[in-house]
Design an enzyme around this catalytic site. Sequence first.
Site, PDB file in Angstrom:
ATOM      1  N   SER A 117       0.825  -1.206   0.000  1.00 20.35           N
ATOM      2  CA  SER A 117       0.000   0.000   0.000  1.00 20.35           C
ATOM      3  C   SER A 117       0.864   1.264   0.000  1.00 20.35           C
ATOM      4  O   SER A 117       1.686   1.450  -0.900  1.00 20.35           O
ATOM      5  CB  SER A 117      -0.951  -0.043   1.194  1.00 20.35           C
ATOM      6  OG  SER A 117      -1.927   0.951   1.112  1.00 20.35           O
ATOM      7  N   HIS A 140      -2.592  -1.017  -4.840  1.00 18.19           N
ATOM      8  CA  HIS A 140      -4.046  -0.874  -5.008  1.00 18.19           C
ATOM      9  C   HIS A 140      -4.429   0.593  -4.891  1.00 18.19           C
ATOM     10  O   HIS A 140      -3.662   1.399  -4.371  1.00 18.19           O
ATOM     11  CB  HIS A 140      -4.800  -1.713  -3.962  1.00 18.19           C
ATOM     12  CG  HIS A 140      -4.529  -1.278  -2.544  1.00 18.19           C
ATOM     13  ND1 HIS A 140      -5.074  -0.148  -1.990  1.00 18.19           N
ATOM     14  CD2 HIS A 140      -3.766  -1.832  -1.574  1.00 18.19           C
ATOM     15  CE1 HIS A 140      -4.668  -0.016  -0.741  1.00 18.19           C
ATOM     16  NE2 HIS A 140      -3.867  -1.028  -0.474  1.00 18.19           N
TER      17      HIS A 140
END
Length: 242
Positions: A117, A140
Amino acid sequence: MEQPDPGAPERRPGNPVVDTIQQLGQTVTPAAESNIFCMTIIGQIEGHIVLPPQNKTTKYEHIIPQLVAAEQNPKIEGILIVLNTVGGDVEAGLAIAEMISSLTKPTVTLVLGGGHSIGVPIAVAGLKSFIAETATMTIHPIRLNGLVIGVPQTFEYLDKMQERVTRFVVSHSNVTEEKFRELMFKTGELTRDIGTTVIGVDAVKHGLIDAVGGIGDALRELNQYIEERKRAVVPGAGVMPQ
């Protein structure tokens, strides 16, 4: 009844050997001073919201002063950043990445376990990045804990924040914007979600990370940067040429 020997070092409260065993699991810790400052970013990156006490966290208000101190300390010649993080607060993670990238001293990053992340921008913020062969990185889009975004202004804010993250990663690594967005919005790989998890060699293949390696490789590269920086100092001026 036999009385305990007050002179026995292992039984006295506050004994440094006992304390070291309890805290670090070993009796002796390296005491030699090093010209390299090692910073660890582990667990979840904590930003504006305090996380539960059972969470293993890295607090950005602790990291930033350490980076400032390392930049100002003349004895520190290089900085090694070791990551094993699941991500966390986007603005805090991006702030740490910006701080690392703006340091004048050589910096090398090493991803061990995971750099997921918002850990991705931090992983690419150094002069050179390494990743362990079995380490992973999850890419993501930015999200608000899975909630449905019902306000247009909120979506625009997230979209602009996403653009900041994308721009930073692309400018500090060899991945193209098209490839990074492809990995970010890929469907079918992550269960009930979008994104991609890349492992060691794949992270290098995509251009996110510079090389697969461990602590020895990272330190060797950092020492080379330190030596190059010393040779590049202008005699008598004490500064590196721009």
